[in-house]
Write a protein that holds these residues in place. Structure first.
Motif, PDB file in Angstrom:
ATOM      1  N   UNK A  15       0.824  -1.199   0.000  1.00 13.81           N
ATOM      2  CA  UNK A  15       0.000   0.000   0.000  1.00 13.81           C
ATOM      3  C   UNK A  15       0.862   1.253   0.000  1.00 13.81           C
ATOM      4  N   UNK A  16       2.168   1.085  -0.140  1.00 11.31           N
ATOM      5  CA  UNK A  16       3.115   2.191  -0.172  1.00 11.31           C
ATOM      6  C   UNK A  16       3.894   2.165  -1.491  1.00 11.31           C
ATOM      7  N   UNK A  17       3.190   2.321  -2.619  1.00 11.36           N
ATOM      8  CA  UNK A  17       3.863   2.224  -3.924  1.00 11.36           C
ATOM      9  C   UNK A  17       4.819   3.378  -4.192  1.00 11.36           C
ATOM     10  N   UNK A  18       4.685   4.475  -3.417  1.00 16.81           N
ATOM     11  CA  UNK A  18       5.582   5.603  -3.626  1.00 16.81           C
ATOM     12  C   UNK A  18       7.038   5.198  -3.445  1.00 16.81           C
ATOM     13  N   UNK A  19       7.296   4.333  -2.459  1.00 18.05           N
ATOM     14  CA  UNK A  19       8.672   3.904  -2.205  1.00 18.05           C
ATOM     15  C   UNK A  19       9.203   3.053  -3.345  1.00 18.05           C
ATOM     16  N   UNK A  20       8.341   2.216  -3.910  1.00 15.31           N
ATOM     17  CA  UNK A  20       8.748   1.394  -5.058  1.00 15.31           C
ATOM     18  C   UNK A  20       9.061   2.290  -6.246  1.00 15.31           C
ATOM     19  N   UNK A  21       8.167   3.261  -6.507  1.00 19.25           N
ATOM     20  CA  UNK A  21       8.372   4.177  -7.632  1.00 19.25           C
ATOM     21  C   UNK A  21       9.623   5.018  -7.445  1.00 19.25           C
ATOM     22  N   UNK A  22       9.861   5.448  -6.198  1.00 23.33           N
ATOM     23  CA  UNK A  22      11.039   6.271  -5.929  1.00 23.33           C
ATOM     24  C   UNK A  22      12.324   5.459  -5.969  1.00 23.33           C
ATOM     25  N   UNK A  23      12.204   4.128  -5.824  1.00 20.62           N
ATOM     26  CA  UNK A  23      13.389   3.274  -5.849  1.00 20.62           C
ATOM     27  C   UNK A  23      14.034   3.065  -4.508  1.00 20.62           C
ATOM     28  N   UNK A  24      13.371   3.506  -3.414  1.00 19.02           N
ATOM     29  CA  UNK A  24      13.969   3.339  -2.083  1.00 19.02           C
ATOM     30  C   UNK A  24      13.706   1.950  -1.510  1.00 19.02           C
ATOM     31  N   UNK A  25      12.723   1.217  -2.075  1.00 19.11           N
ATOM     32  CA  UNK A  25      12.474  -0.163  -1.662  1.00 19.11           C
ATOM     33  C   UNK A  25      12.325  -1.039  -2.898  1.00 19.11           C
ATOM     34  N   UNK A  26      12.556  -2.336  -2.701  1.00 25.26           N
ATOM     35  CA  UNK A  26      12.391  -3.331  -3.761  1.00 25.26           C
ATOM     36  C   UNK A  26      11.472  -4.427  -3.227  1.00 25.26           C
ATOM     37  N   UNK A  27      10.401  -4.721  -3.955  1.00 21.85           N
ATOM     38  CA  UNK A  27       9.513  -5.817  -3.569  1.00 21.85           C
ATOM     39  C   UNK A  27      10.139  -7.144  -3.973  1.00 21.85           C
ATOM     40  N   UNK A  28      10.329  -8.037  -2.999  1.00 23.24           N
ATOM     41  CA  UNK A  28      10.902  -9.352  -3.299  1.00 23.24           C
ATOM     42  C   UNK A  28       9.959 -10.491  -2.919  1.00 23.24           C
ATOM     43  N   UNK A  29       8.814 -10.167  -2.289  1.00 26.83           N
ATOM     44  CA  UNK A  29       7.886 -11.203  -1.875  1.00 26.83           C
ATOM     45  C   UNK A  29       8.543 -12.182  -0.906  1.00 26.83           C
ATOM     46  N   UNK A  30       8.098 -13.425  -0.972  1.00 21.73           N
ATOM     47  CA  UNK A  30       8.734 -14.478  -0.167  1.00 21.73           C
ATOM     48  C   UNK A  30       9.446 -15.469  -1.075  1.00 21.73           C
ATOM     49  N   UNK A  31       9.896 -14.989  -2.216  1.00 18.19           N
ATOM     50  CA  UNK A  31      10.629 -15.802  -3.181  1.00 18.19           C
ATOM     51  C   UNK A  31      12.068 -15.974  -2.684  1.00 18.19           C
ATOM     52  N   UNK A  32      12.424 -17.196  -2.353  1.00 17.50           N
ATOM     53  CA  UNK A  32      13.733 -17.462  -1.766  1.00 17.50           C
ATOM     54  C   UNK A  32      14.862 -16.954  -2.647  1.00 17.50           C
TER      55      UNK A  32
END
Length: 386
Positions: free
Chosen positions: A319-336
């Motif tokens: 629910x915080x897509x701003x961080x993804x768009x800004x590049x400060x976070x990366x979504x990795x899920x639970x994919x080992x």
């Protein structure tokens, strides 16, 4: 119960019950208290959580004018929701607030907003407008914040994206104020308190942990990751510990669904340190010392960029897509594989790490609470309501 101030011009009741809410509402209480001649502010705790909540309010020096003390062993969403609504009635009748402010997406926020609506008070929603668009992810937070948004009279949105979400739900523009996120205010104030006097919990960590090496800080607690998700996360962390020249520090959530796989798969690894959940002050100190952070926490996604710390988020949606768009976070899920590869890449690709660490935090400048206070000081309680 403590007696709130008498004869206010604007009576504001802050209601919260969990540690994350307390962190984000504490600086708002401190700011509103500066205007005691014009704003009478009181705090009501539901104690949806107890011990971790109390740690935060002690650290910030926040009083509890009302404390419902509702936490019970084995509580469920049904009983908790009912208890909050019923417990709020005498508080609302006693304090008679003009405004009830709730925060974010907890059961406390949703139920307290409903009770405030029943009482006739105006509802202010702090950290309004966050959405994933999937009512089951995260559960029950997405529905809690959506329902709170339908009840609220004024929406303190942390970002322009949150504002747009609210506008798409037909919330009138005049009912929305973009403020930034109060978690940044809390972080800045908390770090300044630590600099003035190092808390005992920080001193203990300084003695116990090998802080001379790179630190990977890990947190995890989301319901949607229970089961296979947490097994994948722990397998990934084990591989990272074997391959990385770094120390993994993991304050382990008390939920048995978290503790089971974590202690089964990660105990006994020399550079993995499984520690108890930390008070807010020692946790932000650890964040500030970390090289990077792996988490499924919403608040950490907001805080860490202010410290220049890259974040890997163990969720498939946010629910915080701003961080993804800004590049400060990366979504990795639970994919080992993804958790391992992204962690090692950030540890050893200095250029990529530095680019990510320098990015602007999209969640604000630490002035959110001042903007909310200014709204109260300059707007009569009915002016913005059609």
């Amino acid at each position: 119960m403590l007696s709130p101030h008498a004869n206010p011009r604007r009576k504001v009741l802050l209601v919260f019950g969990t540690r994350p809410e307390a962190i984000k509402m504490a600086p708002l209480y401190l700011e509103l208290s500066k205007h005691s001649g014009e704003i009478d502010v009181a705090v009501c705790l539901t104690a949806q959580h107890r011990e971790m909540l109390d740690q935060v309010i002690r650290f910030f020096g926040i009083p509890a004018h009302y404390d419902l003390n509702l936490m019970k062993p084995g509580q469920n969403l049904y009983s908790l929701t009912a208890a909050i609504v019923e417990g709020m009635k005498p508080v609302l009748e006693d304090f008679r607030p003009d405004y009830v402010f709730v925060h974010g997406d907890t059961t406390t926020s949703m139920a307290a907003a409903l009770a405030a609506f029943y009482s006739g008070a105006k509802v202010g929603h702090v950290e309004a407008g966050l959405r994933t668009g999937n009512k089951w992810s995260p559960f029950p937070e997405e529905m809690n914040r959506s329902l709170t948004g339908r009840i609220a009279d004024i929406h303190f949105a942390p970002t322009q994206q949150s504002r747009e979400n609210l506008l798409r739900e037909d919330i009138p523009e005049r009912h929305i104020l973009v403020t930034g996120n109060t978690v940044i205010d809390a972080l800045q104030h908390g770090l300044s308190l630590i600099e003035r006097a190092e808390p005992e919990s920080v001193q203990v960590l300084s003695r116990q942990l090998p802080l001379h090496r790179d630190i990977i800080l890990v947190t995890g607690h989301r319901r949607e990751n229970f089961g296979e998700g947490f097994l994948n996360i722990c397998r990934a962390l084990k591989r990272i510990a074997e391959q990385a020249d770094a120390e993994i520090i993991y304050p382990v959530h008390l939920n048995p669904n978290v503790q089971g796989p974590v202690y089964e798969l990660l105990s006994g690894i020399p550079n993995v340190h499984l520690i108890e959940p930390q008070p807010y002050e020692s946790f932000i100190w650890l964040m500030n010392r970390a090289r990077l952070i792996i988490t499924d926490s919403g608040g950490v996604q907001e805080e860490a960029p202010s410290l220049g710390k890259p974040v890997l988020v163990m969720r498939d949606t946010t629910e915080r897509p701003e961080a993804v768009s800004a590049g400060t976070v990366i979504l990795v899920g639970t994919d080992e594989e993804r958790i391992v590869s992204e962690t090692l890449n950030l540890l050893y690709d200095t250029e990529r790490y530095d680019r990510m660490a320098r990015l602007h935090n999209p969640y604000g400048d630490g002035q959110a609470t001042k903007r909310i206070a200014q709204f109260l000081l300059t707007n009569h309680k009915h002016e913005y309501v059609s």
